[in-house]
Design a protein around this motif. Structure first.
Motif, PDB file in Angstrom:
ATOM      1  N   UNK A  90       0.635  -1.227  -0.088  1.00 16.88           N
ATOM      2  CA  UNK A  90      -0.064  -0.103   0.165  1.00 16.88           C
ATOM      3  C   UNK A  90       0.893   1.194  -0.045  1.00 16.88           C
ATOM      4  N   UNK A  91       0.771   2.063  -0.839  1.00 20.60           N
ATOM      5  CA  UNK A  91       1.335   3.252  -0.903  1.00 20.60           C
ATOM      6  C   UNK A  91       2.722   3.108  -1.554  1.00 20.60           C
ATOM      7  N   UNK A  92       3.692   4.007  -1.202  1.00 18.47           N
ATOM      8  CA  UNK A  92       5.109   4.053  -1.939  1.00 18.47           C
ATOM      9  C   UNK A  92       5.918   3.773  -1.007  1.00 18.47           C
ATOM     10  N   UNK A  93       6.140   2.409  -0.379  1.00 15.14           N
ATOM     11  CA  UNK A  93       7.334   2.109   0.490  1.00 15.14           C
ATOM     12  C   UNK A  93       8.818   2.522   0.035  1.00 15.14           C
TER      13      UNK A  93
ATOM     14  N   UNK B  50       7.693  -2.614  14.311  1.00 13.41           N
ATOM     15  CA  UNK B  50       7.113  -1.462  14.026  1.00 13.41           C
ATOM     16  C   UNK B  50       6.372  -1.596  12.434  1.00 13.41           C
ATOM     17  N   UNK B  51       5.329  -0.828  12.305  1.00 15.02           N
ATOM     18  CA  UNK B  51       4.444  -0.556  10.979  1.00 15.02           C
ATOM     19  C   UNK B  51       5.079   0.562  10.264  1.00 15.02           C
ATOM     20  N   UNK B  52       5.134   0.359   9.024  1.00 11.16           N
ATOM     21  CA  UNK B  52       5.530   1.688   8.230  1.00 11.16           C
ATOM     22  C   UNK B  52       4.681   1.858   6.983  1.00 11.16           C
ATOM     23  N   UNK B  53       3.929   2.803   7.019  1.00  9.18           N
ATOM     24  CA  UNK B  53       3.364   3.033   5.685  1.00  9.18           C
ATOM     25  C   UNK B  53       3.905   4.438   5.267  1.00  9.18           C
ATOM     26  N   UNK B  54       3.682   4.443   3.856  1.00  8.20           N
ATOM     27  CA  UNK B  54       3.934   5.883   3.056  1.00  8.20           C
ATOM     28  C   UNK B  54       3.064   6.047   1.932  1.00  8.20           C
ATOM     29  N   UNK B  55       1.966   6.922   2.259  1.00 11.70           N
ATOM     30  CA  UNK B  55       0.987   7.246   1.293  1.00 11.70           C
ATOM     31  C   UNK B  55       1.027   8.647   0.765  1.00 11.70           C
ATOM     32  N   UNK B  56       0.454   8.660  -0.357  1.00 10.26           N
ATOM     33  CA  UNK B  56       0.228  10.263  -0.876  1.00 10.26           C
ATOM     34  C   UNK B  56      -0.933  10.840  -0.543  1.00 10.26           C
ATOM     35  N   UNK B  57      -0.919  11.990  -0.012  1.00 11.11           N
ATOM     36  CA  UNK B  57      -2.315  12.766   0.486  1.00 11.11           C
ATOM     37  C   UNK B  57      -1.915  14.159   0.250  1.00 11.11           C
ATOM     38  N   UNK B  58      -3.018  14.576  -0.659  1.00 12.89           N
ATOM     39  CA  UNK B  58      -2.796  16.255  -1.181  1.00 12.89           C
ATOM     40  C   UNK B  58      -1.523  16.459  -1.333  1.00 12.89           C
ATOM     41  N   UNK B  59      -1.033  15.767  -2.292  1.00 13.06           N
ATOM     42  CA  UNK B  59       0.067  16.086  -2.866  1.00 13.06           C
ATOM     43  C   UNK B  59       1.587  15.774  -2.326  1.00 13.06           C
ATOM     44  N   UNK B  60       1.383  15.240  -1.005  1.00 19.38           N
ATOM     45  CA  UNK B  60       2.683  14.891  -0.488  1.00 19.38           C
ATOM     46  C   UNK B  60       2.781  13.608   0.393  1.00 19.38           C
ATOM     47  N   UNK B  61       3.834  12.898   0.318  1.00 15.94           N
ATOM     48  CA  UNK B  61       4.070  11.684   1.132  1.00 15.94           C
ATOM     49  C   UNK B  61       3.929  11.948   2.599  1.00 15.94           C
TER      50      UNK B  61
ATOM     51  N   UNK C 202      -6.315   5.765   1.809  1.00 23.28           N
ATOM     52  CA  UNK C 202      -5.450   6.001   0.661  1.00 23.28           C
ATOM     53  C   UNK C 202      -6.137   4.875  -0.286  1.00 23.28           C
ATOM     54  N   UNK C 203      -7.333   4.861  -0.678  1.00 17.42           N
ATOM     55  CA  UNK C 203      -7.971   3.884  -1.385  1.00 17.42           C
ATOM     56  C   UNK C 203      -7.491   3.420  -2.783  1.00 17.42           C
ATOM     57  N   UNK C 204      -6.793   4.402  -3.330  1.00 16.43           N
ATOM     58  CA  UNK C 204      -6.435   3.940  -4.460  1.00 16.43           C
ATOM     59  C   UNK C 204      -4.930   3.632  -4.735  1.00 16.43           C
ATOM     60  N   UNK C 205      -4.385   3.259  -3.595  1.00 18.89           N
ATOM     61  CA  UNK C 205      -2.859   3.179  -3.489  1.00 18.89           C
ATOM     62  C   UNK C 205      -2.632   1.841  -3.027  1.00 18.89           C
ATOM     63  N   UNK C 206      -3.532   0.825  -3.052  1.00 26.41           N
ATOM     64  CA  UNK C 206      -3.381  -0.549  -2.733  1.00 26.41           C
ATOM     65  C   UNK C 206      -2.919  -1.185  -4.256  1.00 26.41           C
TER      66      UNK C 206
END
Length: 313
Positions: free
Chosen positions: A135-138, A245-256, A296-300
């Protein structure tokens, strides 16, 4: 049994980005101005969207389950599946851009309520595990290695496809990173990982794809239906007796947005309780992953038959 020889297994589906495609993408990111990048992404993604009917069906099922589990989630009213493919294309380009320093550490928004950063910066502490997902851009998070002086991260990968991608990243200007094949985790590699943790190095592993070979999975409820999740990350943590630890990196409002959060401490796991602990950890991770999917529904970016819908008819 999860087997890469199964045509429905994710590892058996050729990652359509060949070396030539990766080389072209590298040139695009390095030389194309931003106003030309977006049309190029649209063109390439549209081609793969048109020629990948199975992946389109898989994403459509994911979106339907996400909407059922989280009714308030807002998916695009028009062509939501295509827009998820486009989000993936953008993520691919961003992976190159972060290594070429077009996306910098200062561009990230940090969410670290448990102050995991303090452990990363403390070289006297034993290393820990960062559990991530597709999910997102690890890939953006791997740039943190260059930001934290002396921080060493070992990335466990599920297939040798990752090697070609890493070579392309290196050609694009990335630093070399330590890749370790999950399929090669024999006793000597486990000892090496144990030593690396003792030296303060960290390990990153994805926890949302079934093994390339073997049957080490556990059933969990994910977005309202049973799915197989790998046991690998949790078994590894239990054997290495370390924190996760969990790690997620998702795009929201033009920023990661980089999200770090403490998850479990496996240092006190007992052998007789390990199976129950692994099952509980996998389910807890599935619950947290579902919440991040809703954010981030479109980032799966798992395009294979995750719930085995077509396998089960």
């Amino acid at each position: 049994m999860a087997d890469a020889k199964n045509p429905d297994h994710w590892a058996a589906q050729n990652e359509r980005g060949s070396r030539l495609f990766l080389a072209i993408t590298t040139l695009m990111v390095r030389w194309l101005p931003a106003f030309l990048m977006q049309p190029c992404i649209w063109f390439v993604v549209l081609y793969f969207y048109i020629t990948a009917p199975k992946q389109r069906r898989n994403i459509a099922r994911y979106q339907a389950r996400l909407k059922a589990a989280f009714p308030d989630v807002k998916l695009p009213a028009r062509m939501p599946v295509l827009k998820q493919f486009i989000a993936f294309g953008q993520a691919i380009c961003d992976r190159f851009a972060v290594w070429q320093r077009k996306i910098r550490y200062a561009d990230l928004v940090l969410h670290d309520p448990d102050n995991v950063y303090a452990d990363i910066d403390d070289r006297s502490l034993r290393g820990q595990i960062l559990v991530c997902s597709h999910l997102g851009n690890v890939e953006v998070c791997r740039a943190l290695v260059s930001h934290h002086k002396g921080f060493k991260l070992n990335v466990l990968v599920h297939s040798r496809h990752a090697q070609a991608f890493n070579e392309a990243l290196t050609k694009a200007g990335a630093d070399e990173i330590q890749l370790i094949q999950v399929t090669d985790l024999d006793a000597s590699v486990m000892m090496e990982l144990h030593n690396r943790l003792d030296q303060g190095e960290w390990i990153a592993i994805a926890a949302d794809r079934v093994p390339v070979r073997g049957a080490k999975t556990v059933p969990v409820r994910f977005l309202g239906k049973e799915a197989d999740m790998p046991q690998g990350a949790w078994l590894l943590a239990g054997l290495l007796k370390t924190r996760v630890n969990t790690l997620f990196c998702i795009m929201q409002n033009g920023r990661y947005h980089l999200k770090l959060q403490r998850f479990i401490d496996c240092s006190n796991w007992k052998r007789g309780e390990r199976n129950a602990a692994v099952t509980a950890a996998a389910q807890s991770f599935a619950d947290r992953l579902a919440e991040e999917c809703a954010a981030a529904p479109l980032q799966w970016f798992n395009f294979y038959d995750f719930w085995k819908d077509e396998t089960h008819g």
